[in-house]
Scaffold this motif. Structure first.
Motif, mmCIF file in Angstrom:
data_model
loop_
_atom_site.group_PDB
_atom_site.id
_atom_site.type_symbol
_atom_site.label_atom_id
_atom_site.label_comp_id
_atom_site.label_asym_id
_atom_site.label_seq_id
_atom_site.Cartn_x
_atom_site.Cartn_y
_atom_site.Cartn_z
ATOM 1 N N GLY A 53 0.825 -1.205 0.000
ATOM 2 C CA GLY A 53 0.000 0.000 0.000
ATOM 3 C C GLY A 53 0.857 1.253 0.000
ATOM 4 N N ILE A 54 1.875 1.282 0.848
ATOM 5 C CA ILE A 54 2.803 2.412 0.870
ATOM 6 C C ILE A 54 3.477 2.559 -0.487
ATOM 7 C CG2 ILE A 54 4.967 3.277 1.876
ATOM 8 C CD1 ILE A 54 4.097 1.934 4.507
ATOM 9 N N ASN A 55 3.854 1.419 -1.081
ATOM 10 C CA ASN A 55 4.482 1.436 -2.398
ATOM 11 C C ASN A 55 3.551 2.033 -3.448
ATOM 12 O OD1 ASN A 55 4.933 -0.330 -5.141
ATOM 13 N ND2 ASN A 55 6.861 0.208 -4.161
ATOM 14 N N ASP A 56 2.278 1.638 -3.434
ATOM 15 C CA ASP A 56 1.332 2.131 -4.428
ATOM 16 C C ASP A 56 1.080 3.631 -4.282
ATOM 17 O OD1 ASP A 56 1.084 -0.325 -5.599
ATOM 18 O OD2 ASP A 56 -0.839 -0.821 -4.671
ATOM 19 N N VAL A 57 1.110 4.115 -3.052
ATOM 20 C CA VAL A 57 0.897 5.547 -2.817
ATOM 21 C C VAL A 57 2.050 6.362 -3.387
ATOM 22 C CG1 VAL A 57 0.805 7.342 -1.043
ATOM 23 C CG2 VAL A 57 -0.613 5.292 -0.818
ATOM 24 N N PHE A 58 3.279 5.959 -3.071
ATOM 25 C CA PHE A 58 4.433 6.757 -3.462
ATOM 26 C C PHE A 58 4.958 6.439 -4.865
ATOM 27 C CE2 PHE A 58 4.446 7.088 1.172
ATOM 28 C CZ PHE A 58 4.577 8.463 1.325
ATOM 29 N N ASP A 59 4.428 5.370 -5.487
ATOM 30 C CA ASP A 59 4.820 5.030 -6.855
ATOM 31 C C ASP A 59 3.719 5.358 -7.857
ATOM 32 O OD1 ASP A 59 7.179 4.139 -5.888
ATOM 33 O OD2 ASP A 59 7.024 2.114 -6.670
ATOM 34 N N TYR A 60 2.805 6.219 -7.476
ATOM 35 C CA TYR A 60 1.642 6.511 -8.314
ATOM 36 C C TYR A 60 2.045 6.948 -9.722
ATOM 37 C CZ TYR A 60 -2.542 8.898 -10.015
ATOM 38 O OH TYR A 60 -3.609 9.311 -10.776
ATOM 39 N N GLU A 61 3.044 7.820 -9.828
ATOM 40 C CA GLU A 61 3.438 8.358 -11.130
ATOM 41 C C GLU A 61 3.935 7.261 -12.071
ATOM 42 O OE1 GLU A 61 3.054 11.361 -12.321
ATOM 43 O OE2 GLU A 61 2.086 12.030 -10.472
ATOM 44 N N SER A 62 4.776 6.357 -11.558
ATOM 45 C CA SER A 62 5.285 5.284 -12.419
ATOM 46 C C SER A 62 4.237 4.210 -12.654
ATOM 47 C CB SER A 62 6.550 4.657 -11.807
ATOM 48 O OG SER A 62 6.255 4.030 -10.577
ATOM 49 N N ALA A 118 12.113 -1.376 7.268
ATOM 50 C CA ALA A 118 12.431 -1.737 5.889
ATOM 51 C C ALA A 118 11.209 -1.591 4.992
ATOM 52 C CB ALA A 118 12.967 -3.162 5.829
ATOM 53 N N VAL A 119 10.037 -1.928 5.514
ATOM 54 C CA VAL A 119 8.793 -1.784 4.755
ATOM 55 C C VAL A 119 8.555 -0.330 4.384
ATOM 56 C CG1 VAL A 119 6.273 -1.852 4.993
ATOM 57 C CG2 VAL A 119 7.641 -3.860 5.602
ATOM 58 N N VAL A 120 8.738 0.572 5.349
ATOM 59 C CA VAL A 120 8.499 1.998 5.110
ATOM 60 C C VAL A 120 9.609 2.597 4.252
ATOM 61 C CG1 VAL A 120 8.277 4.266 6.209
ATOM 62 C CG2 VAL A 120 7.168 2.257 7.235
ATOM 63 N N ALA A 121 10.853 2.268 4.585
ATOM 64 C CA ALA A 121 12.002 2.897 3.923
ATOM 65 C C ALA A 121 12.075 2.566 2.446
ATOM 66 C CB ALA A 121 13.292 2.462 4.613
ATOM 67 N N TYR A 122 11.532 1.456 2.044
ATOM 68 C CA TYR A 122 11.607 1.048 0.640
ATOM 69 C C TYR A 122 10.902 2.043 -0.278
ATOM 70 C CZ TYR A 122 11.404 -2.031 -3.456
ATOM 71 O OH TYR A 122 11.545 -2.570 -4.719
ATOM 72 N N SER A 123 9.769 2.583 0.168
ATOM 73 C CA SER A 123 8.939 3.385 -0.731
ATOM 74 C C SER A 123 8.711 4.823 -0.284
ATOM 75 C CB SER A 123 7.558 2.718 -0.905
ATOM 76 O OG SER A 123 7.666 1.419 -1.428
ATOM 77 N N ARG A 125 8.560 8.653 0.790
ATOM 78 C CA ARG A 125 9.301 9.845 0.387
ATOM 79 C C ARG A 125 10.273 10.256 1.496
ATOM 80 N NH1 ARG A 125 5.147 12.732 -0.475
ATOM 81 N NH2 ARG A 125 4.917 12.123 -2.667
ATOM 82 N N GLY A 126 11.480 10.624 1.087
ATOM 83 C CA GLY A 126 12.508 11.001 2.042
ATOM 84 C C GLY A 126 13.475 9.880 2.339
ATOM 85 N N LEU A 127 13.056 8.642 2.074
ATOM 86 C CA LEU A 127 13.921 7.472 2.248
ATOM 87 C C LEU A 127 14.128 6.800 0.885
ATOM 88 C CD1 LEU A 127 12.383 6.094 5.570
ATOM 89 C CD2 LEU A 127 14.629 7.160 5.296
ATOM 90 N N ARG A 128 13.078 6.240 0.338
ATOM 91 C CA ARG A 128 13.076 5.699 -1.030
ATOM 92 C C ARG A 128 14.266 4.783 -1.318
ATOM 93 N NH1 ARG A 128 8.626 5.529 -3.764
ATOM 94 N NH2 ARG A 128 9.647 5.877 -5.785
ATOM 95 N N PHE A 129 14.468 3.780 -0.449
ATOM 96 C CA PHE A 129 15.540 2.819 -0.679
ATOM 97 C C PHE A 129 15.363 2.106 -2.024
ATOM 98 C CE2 PHE A 129 16.876 1.908 4.004
ATOM 99 C CZ PHE A 129 17.204 3.248 4.146
ATOM 100 N N LYS A 130 14.152 2.044 -2.506
ATOM 101 C CA LYS A 130 13.904 1.356 -3.775
ATOM 102 C C LYS A 130 14.528 2.089 -4.958
ATOM 103 C CE LYS A 130 10.266 1.395 -6.108
ATOM 104 N NZ LYS A 130 8.943 0.950 -6.566
ATOM 105 N N GLU A 131 14.938 3.323 -4.759
ATOM 106 C CA GLU A 131 15.574 4.088 -5.828
ATOM 107 C C GLU A 131 17.091 4.146 -5.669
ATOM 108 O OE1 GLU A 131 13.757 7.448 -7.794
ATOM 109 O OE2 GLU A 131 12.287 7.532 -6.162
ATOM 110 N N ILE A 132 17.630 3.305 -4.807
ATOM 111 C CA ILE A 132 19.080 3.209 -4.637
ATOM 112 C C ILE A 132 19.494 1.822 -5.115
ATOM 113 C CG2 ILE A 132 21.018 3.350 -3.027
ATOM 114 C CD1 ILE A 132 19.224 4.998 -1.178
ATOM 115 N N PRO A 133 20.075 1.739 -6.331
ATOM 116 C CA PRO A 133 20.413 0.428 -6.897
ATOM 117 C C PRO A 133 21.201 -0.449 -5.930
ATOM 118 C CG PRO A 133 20.704 2.136 -8.542
ATOM 119 C CD PRO A 133 20.411 2.847 -7.243
ATOM 120 N N VAL A 134 20.876 -1.710 -5.908
ATOM 121 C CA VAL A 134 21.392 -2.771 -5.039
ATOM 122 C C VAL A 134 20.721 -2.697 -3.665
ATOM 123 C CG1 VAL A 134 23.377 -3.887 -3.981
ATOM 124 C CG2 VAL A 134 23.602 -2.876 -6.268
ATOM 125 N N LEU A 135 20.703 -1.488 -3.054
ATOM 126 C CA LEU A 135 19.988 -1.366 -1.776
ATOM 127 C C LEU A 135 18.516 -1.683 -1.981
ATOM 128 C CD1 LEU A 135 20.100 -0.689 1.229
ATOM 129 C CD2 LEU A 135 19.757 1.729 0.630
#
Length: 303
Positions: A53-62, A118-123, A125-135
């Motif tokens: 759910g957090i992912n869908d909220v912050f990945d809306y544009e993509s 880890a659940v929150v940090a992945y998606s 805003r302000g953390l977005r670990f999913k946008e750091i390759p390998v991490l």
């Protein structure tokens, strides 16, 4: 609203988090206790609603640019549903989190907090670990492996479990109460998680680049990322092959994931969407892997 929450929670993936907790708990000799049932329920639905759910909220544009969104692989959430989705994620998790924070040993409490971070940090805003390759692959793997780690920390130091995974089960048991075979299994599962995130990211190279999002796949390219996934799947299979019978049967399952990814080693970025076919096979392989592990658990209980 309920339909969107259901789709956001990725029902096809519920088993990928609940099963690791339940299997690890039983392997540690925990039995069908209240903690077992509450943990399985938490990691089955609320945890997935929070994660996706957090992912869908912050990945809306993509997600708007992604043809595989809008069904069981994720909902394209209307902005009006973003706040309700986040609130539903928080309040569905809260009772379970409070219970374990009150009743669990301190190591389990720390592991639960780490897992949710880890659940929150992945998606978010302000953390977005999913946008750091390998991490991104590391963090995604934590989503699936930390439920098992949480089960282990709930029971570490307890009675011996199936296949010598629990404390006191034999000379192979480490000081933490987890056997050498258990450690190999946990490492293999973590590598599997990294491989799966990397492989899954390949099909999204186009939409992610259009939205300006970074990932292991946009950084390494389709071919390089598939090669990484193949290597990680193969390493996981090798590690499972080093475990005692019947756990070593899971090595065959690991080779099935490897073979599924190998088929796409020749793709390039322009044809990255072809890996969607492999991803659909991956979703069904998860159920096959769960079946095999269930049979192993039953065999261990009867031996």
């Amino acid at each position: 609203m309920l339909k969107h929450l259901f789709l956001s929670s990725r029902p096809l993936s519920w088993v990928n988090t609940a099963y690791p907790f339940g299997a690890a708990y039983l392997l540690m000799g925990g039995g069908l206790s209240l903690d077992f049932w509450l943990g399985c329920l938490f990691f089955l639905v609320p945890y997935n609603l929070a994660m996706y759910g957090i992912n869908d909220v912050f990945d809306y544009e993509s997600d708007m640019r992604n043809p595989r969104k809008g069904g069981v692989e994720g909902s394209v959430l209307d902005p009006a549903l973003h706040r309700p989705t986040l609130l539903a994620a928080v309040f569905s998790c809260l009772p379970f989190v409070l219970y374990f924070l009150v009743t669990a040993p301190w190591m389990a409490k720390a592991m639960l907090v780490f897992s949710l971070f880890a659940v929150v940090a992945y998606s978010a805003r302000g953390l977005r670990f999913k946008e750091i390759p390998v991490l991104d692959s590391v963090t995604s793997s934590l989503h699936f492996s930390t439920p098992a780690w949480f089960a282990v920390t709930l029971l570490a130091g307890g009675a011996g479990g199936v296949f010598g995974v629990g404390a006191g089960a034999g000379s192979g048991v480490l000081s933490s109460g987890v056997s050498a075979a258990g450690v190999l299994g946990l490492i293999a599962f973590f590598l599997w998680g990294m491989a799966s995130q990397a492989f899954g990211a390949v099909q999204d190279i186009g939409p992610d680049r259009e939205a300006g999002l970074k990932s292991i796949a946009t950084a390494f390219g389709a071919r390089g990322t598939v090669a990484v996934a193949v290597a990680l799947y193969a390493a996981a299979a090798v590690l499972m092959g080093l475990t005692p019978f019947p756990l070593d049967i899971m090595a065959v399952v690991g080779l099935a994931y490897t073979a599924n990814a190998v088929r796409f080693l020749s793709i390039d970025d322009a044809s990255a969407e072809r890996t969607r076919a492999g991803w659909q096979v991956f979703l069904w392989l998860n159920y096959a892997a769960g079946f095999v592990l269930t049979m192993i658990l039953l065999a261990g209980a009867l031996l």
